[in-house]
Design a protein around this motif. Sequence first.
Motif: not given
Length: 300
Positions: A207-210, A214-215, A180-183
């Motif tokens: 923006v949200a998709l990119a 990465v996440s 969760s913290s990483t995401q």
Amino acid sequence: MDFMMSGLAACGACLFTNPLEVVKTRMQLQGELQAPGSYQRHYRNVFHAFITIGKVDGLAALQKGLAPALLYQFLMNGIRLGTYGMAEAGGYLHTAEGTLSPVRSAAAGAMAGVMGAYLGSPIYMVKTHLQAQAASEIAVGHQYKHQGMFQALTEIGQKHGLVGLWRGAIGGLPRVIFGSSTQLCTFSSTKNLMIQWEIFPPQSWKVALAAAMVSGIAVVLAMTPFDVASTRLYNQPTDTRGKGLMYRGMLDTLLQTARTEGIFGMYKGIGASYFRLGPHTILSLFFWDQLRVLYYKYTK
């Protein structure tokens, strides 16, 4: 409303990724505490697992545990993303200069994840049991004989009480803390950087998709060993008091796995984890972000 949007976003993603969760669960339980090469590999890789499960258990088996999976996603992510969204909207994640603080973002993500995961732990345990259930010729791990989510929760509650229902909850928290913290930290940071660099228009869905893509990569790398251990903790057989017979906790699970299966044993099912976590992270964060945009657009 933020909690509701977060839960719906996670459920939307779960509908697409639950078959990968079934595959991931079985690959993580395959060869449990057995030396490499000493057991029959029913599932050689993600694609072979899909074919094998579909052929032996039937295509419907690829959606095993869907009901508890949807309920868990709604509870866990509704609380997790909703709490994080409130902290972000309240300005608690930004420094005095107005920039996003990675430390605060990671801490908020971990705390929000712990709250959601602990409350939803009994549902996650039952989901794991149901997804591991298979025909004898391709069965891996301990086999429970549940008929469904409500029957399983009732049976465990009657036999072992509340302690039995929350078995493995504490041991499963490191998985959520790291994931969760990483995401949430990488999603928010990447999104802010892309807006600053003006790679896409500020309100663009790209923006949200990119940022979610990465996440997703970061989550898979950080979370897989804890995910393997968590699956095994939840699925292990228990004594009459509801106490696990194979593992004492998260650390014991990781140590036993590394000792008998090697370091790669802790990364079993990483392919399935990537194919599942990547799309799930992308879809849930994308749906969450777009639902929030629509909500604020039409209410303010």
